[in-house]
Design an enzyme around this catalytic site. Structure first.
Site, PDB file in Angstrom:
ATOM      1  N   TYR A 126       2.605  73.397  19.255  1.00 49.75           N
ATOM      2  CA  TYR A 126       1.785  72.196  19.448  1.00 49.75           C
ATOM      3  C   TYR A 126       2.205  71.118  18.462  1.00 49.75           C
ATOM      4  O   TYR A 126       2.321  71.374  17.258  1.00 49.75           O
ATOM      5  CB  TYR A 126       0.295  72.501  19.276  1.00 49.75           C
ATOM      6  CG  TYR A 126      -0.556  71.301  19.625  1.00 49.75           C
ATOM      7  CD1 TYR A 126      -0.764  70.951  20.955  1.00 49.75           C
ATOM      8  CD2 TYR A 126      -1.102  70.497  18.640  1.00 49.75           C
ATOM      9  CE1 TYR A 126      -1.519  69.838  21.295  1.00 49.75           C
ATOM     10  CE2 TYR A 126      -1.852  69.375  18.967  1.00 49.75           C
ATOM     11  CZ  TYR A 126      -2.048  69.052  20.291  1.00 49.75           C
ATOM     12  OH  TYR A 126      -2.777  67.936  20.624  1.00 49.75           O
ATOM     13  N   GLN A 190      -7.063  71.528  25.510  1.00 48.28           N
ATOM     14  CA  GLN A 190      -6.521  71.925  26.815  1.00 48.28           C
ATOM     15  C   GLN A 190      -5.083  72.425  26.703  1.00 48.28           C
ATOM     16  O   GLN A 190      -4.657  73.289  27.482  1.00 48.28           O
ATOM     17  CB  GLN A 190      -6.638  70.776  27.819  1.00 48.28           C
ATOM     18  CG  GLN A 190      -5.958  69.485  27.449  1.00 48.28           C
ATOM     19  CD  GLN A 190      -6.852  68.541  26.646  1.00 48.28           C
ATOM     20  OE1 GLN A 190      -7.769  68.965  25.952  1.00 48.28           O
ATOM     21  NE2 GLN A 190      -6.576  67.252  26.754  1.00 48.28           N
ATOM     22  N   ASN A 219      -6.056  68.519  15.504  1.00 47.70           N
ATOM     23  CA  ASN A 219      -7.376  68.097  15.033  1.00 47.70           C
ATOM     24  C   ASN A 219      -8.378  69.236  15.133  1.00 47.70           C
ATOM     25  O   ASN A 219      -8.031  70.389  15.448  1.00 47.70           O
ATOM     26  CB  ASN A 219      -7.840  66.856  15.804  1.00 47.70           C
ATOM     27  CG  ASN A 219      -7.992  67.124  17.300  1.00 47.70           C
ATOM     28  OD1 ASN A 219      -8.109  68.268  17.742  1.00 47.70           O
ATOM     29  ND2 ASN A 219      -7.978  66.072  18.094  1.00 47.70           N
ATOM     30  N   THR A 242      -5.521  67.491   5.683  1.00 43.95           N
ATOM     31  CA  THR A 242      -4.469  67.681   4.690  1.00 43.95           C
ATOM     32  C   THR A 242      -5.015  67.534   3.267  1.00 43.95           C
ATOM     33  O   THR A 242      -6.037  66.863   3.036  1.00 43.95           O
ATOM     34  CB  THR A 242      -3.321  66.675   4.923  1.00 43.95           C
ATOM     35  OG1 THR A 242      -2.225  67.015   4.073  1.00 43.95           O
ATOM     36  CG2 THR A 242      -3.756  65.250   4.642  1.00 43.95           C
ATOM     37  N   GLN A 264      -0.848  60.938   1.003  1.00 46.92           N
ATOM     38  CA  GLN A 264      -1.558  61.949   1.802  1.00 46.92           C
ATOM     39  C   GLN A 264      -2.864  61.414   2.364  1.00 46.92           C
ATOM     40  O   GLN A 264      -3.295  61.801   3.454  1.00 46.92           O
ATOM     41  CB  GLN A 264      -1.817  63.202   0.954  1.00 46.92           C
ATOM     42  CG  GLN A 264      -0.557  63.976   0.625  1.00 46.92           C
ATOM     43  CD  GLN A 264       0.209  64.390   1.877  1.00 46.92           C
ATOM     44  OE1 GLN A 264      -0.258  65.170   2.689  1.00 46.92           O
ATOM     45  NE2 GLN A 264       1.408  63.847   2.038  1.00 46.92           N
ATOM     46  N   HIS A 267      -3.057  59.998   6.009  1.00 48.52           N
ATOM     47  CA  HIS A 267      -3.073  60.867   7.182  1.00 48.52           C
ATOM     48  C   HIS A 267      -4.391  60.780   7.942  1.00 48.52           C
ATOM     49  O   HIS A 267      -4.414  60.755   9.172  1.00 48.52           O
ATOM     50  CB  HIS A 267      -2.865  62.328   6.763  1.00 48.52           C
ATOM     51  CG  HIS A 267      -1.435  62.744   6.660  1.00 48.52           C
ATOM     52  ND1 HIS A 267      -0.623  62.907   7.754  1.00 48.52           N
ATOM     53  CD2 HIS A 267      -0.668  63.044   5.578  1.00 48.52           C
ATOM     54  CE1 HIS A 267       0.585  63.296   7.355  1.00 48.52           C
ATOM     55  NE2 HIS A 267       0.578  63.377   6.044  1.00 48.52           N
ATOM     56  N   GLU A 333      -3.058  72.864  -0.170  1.00 49.35           N
ATOM     57  CA  GLU A 333      -1.963  72.829   0.797  1.00 49.35           C
ATOM     58  C   GLU A 333      -0.686  72.367   0.102  1.00 49.35           C
ATOM     59  O   GLU A 333       0.375  72.973   0.235  1.00 49.35           O
ATOM     60  CB  GLU A 333      -2.330  71.881   1.942  1.00 49.35           C
ATOM     61  CG  GLU A 333      -1.237  71.715   2.984  1.00 49.35           C
ATOM     62  CD  GLU A 333      -1.565  70.621   3.992  1.00 49.35           C
ATOM     63  OE1 GLU A 333      -0.916  70.601   5.054  1.00 49.35           O
ATOM     64  OE2 GLU A 333      -2.441  69.774   3.713  1.00 49.35           O
ATOM     65  N   HIS A 334      -0.793  71.256  -0.647  1.00 48.87           N
ATOM     66  CA  HIS A 334       0.334  70.727  -1.428  1.00 48.87           C
ATOM     67  C   HIS A 334      -0.111  70.630  -2.886  1.00 48.87           C
ATOM     68  O   HIS A 334      -1.126  69.998  -3.183  1.00 48.87           O
ATOM     69  CB  HIS A 334       0.722  69.324  -0.972  1.00 48.87           C
ATOM     70  CG  HIS A 334       0.923  69.175   0.506  1.00 48.87           C
ATOM     71  ND1 HIS A 334      -0.055  68.669   1.345  1.00 48.87           N
ATOM     72  CD2 HIS A 334       1.987  69.455   1.286  1.00 48.87           C
ATOM     73  CE1 HIS A 334       0.413  68.638   2.589  1.00 48.87           C
ATOM     74  NE2 HIS A 334       1.646  69.113   2.583  1.00 48.87           N
ATOM     75  N   ASP A 367       7.360  66.770   3.474  1.00 44.60           N
ATOM     76  CA  ASP A 367       6.969  66.424   4.840  1.00 44.60           C
ATOM     77  C   ASP A 367       8.176  66.155   5.716  1.00 44.60           C
ATOM     78  O   ASP A 367       8.111  66.312   6.937  1.00 44.60           O
ATOM     79  CB  ASP A 367       6.073  65.173   4.830  1.00 44.60           C
ATOM     80  CG  ASP A 367       4.645  65.475   4.402  1.00 44.60           C
ATOM     81  OD1 ASP A 367       4.272  66.659   4.410  1.00 44.60           O
ATOM     82  OD2 ASP A 367       3.912  64.532   4.068  1.00 44.60           O
ATOM     83  N   GLU A 421      -8.414 116.695   9.948  1.00 48.52           N
ATOM     84  CA  GLU A 421      -9.029 115.542  10.611  1.00 48.52           C
ATOM     85  C   GLU A 421      -9.747 115.921  11.902  1.00 48.52           C
ATOM     86  O   GLU A 421     -10.251 115.050  12.614  1.00 48.52           O
ATOM     87  CB  GLU A 421      -7.961 114.474  10.881  1.00 48.52           C
ATOM     88  CG  GLU A 421      -7.404 113.869   9.599  1.00 48.52           C
ATOM     89  CD  GLU A 421      -6.526 112.650   9.847  1.00 48.52           C
ATOM     90  OE1 GLU A 421      -6.227 112.331  11.014  1.00 48.52           O
ATOM     91  OE2 GLU A 421      -6.145 112.004   8.840  1.00 48.52           O
ATOM     92  N   HIS A 426      -3.089 117.550  17.883  1.00 47.15           N
ATOM     93  CA  HIS A 426      -1.964 116.877  17.240  1.00 47.15           C
ATOM     94  C   HIS A 426      -0.998 117.921  16.659  1.00 47.15           C
ATOM     95  O   HIS A 426       0.222 117.812  16.825  1.00 47.15           O
ATOM     96  CB  HIS A 426      -2.454 115.965  16.108  1.00 47.15           C
ATOM     97  CG  HIS A 426      -2.995 114.652  16.571  1.00 47.15           C
ATOM     98  ND1 HIS A 426      -4.070 114.552  17.407  1.00 47.15           N
ATOM     99  CD2 HIS A 426      -2.598 113.377  16.299  1.00 47.15           C
ATOM    100  CE1 HIS A 426      -4.330 113.275  17.626  1.00 47.15           C
ATOM    101  NE2 HIS A 426      -3.447 112.517  16.983  1.00 47.15           N
TER     102      HIS A 426
END
Length: 435
Positions: A126, A190, A219, A242, A264, A267, A333-334, A367, A421, A426
């Site tokens: 995506y 979707q 998002n 971010t 940043q 964004h 994240e950064h 980035d 067990e 087995h």
């Protein structure tokens, strides 16, 4: 614009003082669930209707024609094409070094166990297309998947009214440079549904086959959809707003820190920008620089919202050791380091999506052209997860081969454990080979 919090002289509960963007995806599930169900049942027709509803355009076709991909690549400006080609080159070099090697172990005579890595066969990538255009995200998703050996890759990106219902041409051009031929003009929840369940047209023909893994940021609706389909397919992560944290001492240049915080913040209005420092002088200088630089930036309103939000702040601490503690608790994240002892401090950082060391390693380098991946964990998830990498597209697989004598050597142990067990069949399955 930035809130300054003086934490000196007080016991610090790192979790309590940390600013954090809030993104509760449980609030959007009621919106997303019907979309997922509609796409699952009605396929292409539902996807086209949601494009018209949410993106303001009905794509001429769900799948982007091959000639449109080629045309988009041909129409890239020389500067953008050269930048993308350099990014692809560097990203391939970094990600190829991540490829794990197979190994073979012999636990005893006549016994072999092979540890090997198998690529996921089909992946849906995506690429967002909302407030900004992200051809770099095409590269960040595609390159590690290709290096891993994924044989079937599909991209989805929102249709754009300005481009006749196709995704942004720069995204299409980047896909073509990478050799991707399967691109869909679909965005939002979707698109996640399309990848998870596949999509058929009204004649019952499969237009987009389902995938096994969905990667890529988006998002809150995309994040909600990814959580909802997890289990039907795998997902890389639920990306939130971010984040950048800068850990700096009084040797750091205030104007560079301010520039990085603003970079940043542009964004998203929910973007988090945090400075942690034991220097009140630096803290005040950065706050002043942020005010000055933010006035002239292109997305000034968005930047102001982000930097004025509760998720952004300047934290002044007593010592750099406290700063490291806060950085690990935050798990940014950064994370940027600008100190006199970057080499010593970087070894103390356990939680961060990516660490940027020194004044000449800004987050914006990561980035675009560092070669590292910019699809990274947010919201503190770096404490237990990693950014997108080659292993994200691989499955560890074990191949076991014992001969008769190898099995005989452990047959009694298998039977003993099976009895312990309460699973005697087995043990019987092993003993049957020696009757």
């Amino acid at each position: 614009m930035l809130t300054l919090k003086d934490l000196r002289g007080s016991a610090i509960d790192a979790a309590a003082v940390l600013p954090r963007a809030s993104q509760d995806i449980s609030t959007t599930i009621e919106t997303v669930a019907p979309i997922l169900q509609d796409v699952r049942l009605n396929g292409v027709s539902a996807l086209l209707e949601y494009s018209e509803k949410f993106d303001g355009v009905r794509p001429p076709s769900l799948r982007v024609p091959a000639e449109k991909l080629r045309e988009a690549a041909e129409q890239l400006t020389p500067e953008v094409r050269a930048a993308l080609e350099e990014l692809i080159l560097r990203a391939r070099a970094v990600h190829e070094a991540q490829l794990p090697e197979a190994s073979e172990v012999s636990p005893g005579p006549g016994a072999r166990v092979i540890n090997r890595w198998a690529p996921i066969r089909r992946v849906g990538l995506y690429v967002p297309g909302g407030q900004a255009v992200y051809p770099s995200s095409v590269v960040m998703n595609v390159v590690p998947a290709q290096v891993a050996g994924v044989s079937s890759l599909a991209i989805a990106s929102p249709p754009q009214a300005d481009f006749g219902g196709l995704p942004h041409p720069t995204i299409l051009g980047a896909a073509h440079l990478l050799g991707i031929e399967e691109v869909y003009a679909v965005g939002g929840a979707q698109a996640v549904a399309m990848f998870a369940y596949g999509a058929k047209d009204q004649a019952g023909q499969q237009v987009c086959p389902p995938v096994s893994l969905i990667t890529g940021p988006g998002n809150i609706f995309v994040a909600t959809a990814k959580r909802a389909v997890q289990g039907v397919v795998g997902i890389d992560s639920e990306a939130g707003p971010t984040e950048i944290m800068v850990l700096a001492d009084d040797s750091a240049p205030a104007e560079l820190i301010a520039a990085d915080l603003i970079s940043q913040a542009e964004h998203d209005a929910l973007a988090a920008a945090v400075l942690v420092t034991p220097s009140m002088t630096l803290a005040e200088s950065v706050a002043t620089e942020v005010e000055r630089q933010a006035r002239d930036t292109r997305h000034a309103d968005r930047v102001k919202q982000a930097l004025s939000g509760t998720q952004s702040a300047v934290l002044v601490v007593d010592t750099m050791e406290q700063g490291v503690e806060i950085a690990n608790a935050y798990g940014a994240e950064h994370l940027e380091l600008m100190t006199r002892d970057d080499a010593g401090i970087v070894d103390q950082i356990h939680n961060a999506g990516a660490v940027f060391v020194g004044a000449h390693t800004p987050v914006s380098l990561g980035d675009y052209c560092a070669g590292s991946n910019h699809v990274l964990p947010t919201g503190g998830a770096s404490a237990y997860s990693a950014g997108l990498n080659v292993s994200s597209f691989l499955r560890s697989q074990q191949v076991i081969h014992y001969d008769r004598e190898g099995l005989r050597a452990v047959a009694a142990h298998v039977s003993a454990l099976a009895q312990a067990e309460g699973l005697p069949a087995h043990g019987d399955a092993v003993q049957a080979r020696f009757r």
